[in-house]
Motif scaffolding. Structure first.
Motif, mmCIF file in Angstrom:
data_model
loop_
_atom_site.group_PDB
_atom_site.id
_atom_site.type_symbol
_atom_site.label_atom_id
_atom_site.label_comp_id
_atom_site.label_asym_id
_atom_site.label_seq_id
_atom_site.Cartn_x
_atom_site.Cartn_y
_atom_site.Cartn_z
ATOM 1 N N ARG A 285 -7.512 -17.236 6.369
ATOM 2 C CA ARG A 285 -7.294 -17.805 5.040
ATOM 3 C C ARG A 285 -8.661 -18.145 4.445
ATOM 4 N NH1 ARG A 285 -4.675 -22.267 6.273
ATOM 5 N NH2 ARG A 285 -2.552 -21.751 5.561
ATOM 6 N N VAL B 129 -8.904 -13.237 -7.682
ATOM 7 C CA VAL B 129 -8.168 -14.325 -7.036
ATOM 8 C C VAL B 129 -8.865 -15.645 -7.346
ATOM 9 C CG1 VAL B 129 -7.344 -15.304 -4.859
ATOM 10 C CG2 VAL B 129 -7.416 -12.831 -5.151
ATOM 11 N N THR C 223 -10.551 -7.455 -6.182
ATOM 12 C CA THR C 223 -9.355 -8.083 -6.743
ATOM 13 C C THR C 223 -9.734 -9.437 -7.330
ATOM 14 O OG1 THR C 223 -7.058 -8.691 -6.255
ATOM 15 C CG2 THR C 223 -8.688 -9.242 -4.593
ATOM 16 N N ASP D 264 -4.300 -18.022 -7.928
ATOM 17 C CA ASP D 264 -4.160 -18.532 -6.560
ATOM 18 C C ASP D 264 -5.409 -19.292 -6.130
ATOM 19 O OD1 ASP D 264 -1.694 -17.401 -6.419
ATOM 20 O OD2 ASP D 264 -2.282 -15.714 -5.130
ATOM 21 N N LEU E 75 -7.168 -9.251 1.471
ATOM 22 C CA LEU E 75 -7.948 -9.921 0.422
ATOM 23 C C LEU E 75 -7.290 -9.758 -0.948
ATOM 24 C CD1 LEU E 75 -10.698 -11.463 0.814
ATOM 25 C CD2 LEU E 75 -11.765 -9.577 -0.389
ATOM 26 N N GLN E 76 -5.973 -9.875 -0.965
ATOM 27 C CA GLN E 76 -5.232 -9.734 -2.212
ATOM 28 C C GLN E 76 -4.706 -11.088 -2.680
ATOM 29 O OE1 GLN E 76 -5.002 -6.690 -3.859
ATOM 30 N NE2 GLN E 76 -6.452 -6.083 -2.258
ATOM 31 N N GLY E 77 -4.266 -11.143 -3.935
ATOM 32 C CA GLY E 77 -3.705 -12.370 -4.478
ATOM 33 C C GLY E 77 -3.568 -12.276 -5.984
ATOM 34 N N ARG E 78 -3.248 -13.431 -6.587
ATOM 35 C CA ARG E 78 -3.100 -13.496 -8.040
ATOM 36 C C ARG E 78 -4.278 -14.260 -8.643
ATOM 37 N NH1 ARG E 78 2.279 -14.195 -6.056
ATOM 38 N NH2 ARG E 78 1.852 -16.424 -5.812
ATOM 39 N N GLU F 175 -6.150 -19.604 -2.932
ATOM 40 C CA GLU F 175 -6.569 -19.053 -1.659
ATOM 41 C C GLU F 175 -6.135 -17.591 -1.554
ATOM 42 O OE1 GLU F 175 -4.578 -21.739 0.915
ATOM 43 O OE2 GLU F 175 -2.650 -20.696 0.800
ATOM 44 N N THR F 176 -6.757 -16.887 -0.613
ATOM 45 C CA THR F 176 -6.381 -15.506 -0.323
ATOM 46 C C THR F 176 -6.413 -15.302 1.181
ATOM 47 O OG1 THR F 176 -6.878 -13.166 -0.769
ATOM 48 C CG2 THR F 176 -8.756 -14.655 -0.526
ATOM 49 N N TYR F 177 -5.855 -14.199 1.647
ATOM 50 C CA TYR F 177 -5.773 -13.923 3.072
ATOM 51 C C TYR F 177 -6.320 -12.523 3.346
ATOM 52 C CZ TYR F 177 -2.664 -17.952 3.120
ATOM 53 O OH TYR F 177 -2.144 -19.220 2.971
ATOM 54 N N PHE F 178 -6.893 -12.375 4.530
ATOM 55 C CA PHE F 178 -7.363 -11.057 4.924
ATOM 56 C C PHE F 178 -7.271 -10.910 6.439
ATOM 57 C CE2 PHE F 178 -11.201 -13.707 4.814
ATOM 58 C CZ PHE F 178 -11.824 -13.405 6.018
#
Length: 255
Positions: free
Chosen positions: A82, A18, A16, A64, A58-61, A66-69
């Protein structure tokens, strides 16, 4: 079409965009590896994980910061992390509270065994620390080996109840699954299905040879396609097991 990230030997599970970076999740020896690439496809860094385990999210724009998983392993409950893209920083965002449970009381590891035809097969083990290799440990060997499904190392509360009582959990990555990509899947399907059974038999023989358990204290468990596995293996090698748990097994393949 233009190749951005070149194919690797390890299966690519997810990618993805991010924070202007490509976040890629790979499967290496059935454990997750997270890599960060530039948009030109050049690798920049690997995201460190607490232990060999499994990652989701591990998704996002694209814009962004930051991302989260979520990370989990055989002894670590799912924990949210984070990841800040620019400083390349990973921190715990939220961890579950499990009363009277400490992951450090347990040991998990991955070993590799040799199947009948020489194929290297991965096997995860988890148990209380201080395990004595005296052949007397009650052990559950779990397998699936089909439909390109990967048995990832993940947390289970019911499994912890088993480990608390001194049991050993052994989880095998059998051919037919998705542990090593398409070739691994094809090697355990249709006319190659015996390879799946041979891998499970080799895992049982390994546990006995290493004196982790004995045939009197070894159970084989699997569900659906894994139930088929149990049905075949206990008929081929009944001498290896005391207990068989074939859940919803697909036993009649002709019908």
């Amino acid at each position: 079409w233009q190749t951005v990230i070149a194919e690797r030997p390890e299966p690519l599970k997810d990618v993805t965009l991010v924070g202007g970076k490509l976040m890629a999740s790979y499967l290496k020896d059935v454990t997750t590896q997270l890599w960060v690439f530039g948009t030109d496809g050049k690798p920049e860094n690997q995201i460190a994980l607490p232990a060999p385990g499994s990652v989701s999210g591990l998704q996002g724009r694209p814009g962004d910061a930051e991302t989260y998983f979520s990370f989990t392993s055989l002894k670590h409950p799912p924990t949210l992390y984070r990841y800040e893209v620019a400083p390349r920083r990973t921190t715990v965002f939220r961890a579950p509270e499990i009363p009277r449970y400490d992951p450090e009381d347990y040991e998990s590891r991955q070993v590799f065994l040799t199947s009948r035809d020489g194929t290297r097969v991965p096997l995860f083990l988890v148990h209380k620390k201080g395990l004595k290799t005296n052949g007397r440990n009650p052990t559950i060997l779990y397998g699936y080996g089909g439909f390109n499904v990967t048995l990832n190392p993940t947390f289970s509360a019911t499994r912890i109840a088993w480990l608390e009582q001194g049991g050993v959990w052994a989880q095998a990555g059998l051919r037919g699954g998705g542990e090593y990509g398409r070739a691994w899947h094809a090697a355990g399907m249709r006319l190659n299905k015996q390879n799946t059974f041979d891998d499970a038999i080799a895992a049982a023989e390994y546990l006995i040879a290493q004196r982790i358990t004995s045939p009197e204290r070894l159970a084989l468990q699997g569900g659906s396609n894994g139930g088929l596995l149990v049905g075949a293996v206990i008929n081929q090698r009944p001498d290896l097991f005391k207990v068989a748990l074939p859940a919803v097994g697909v036993m009649d393949m002709l019908r």
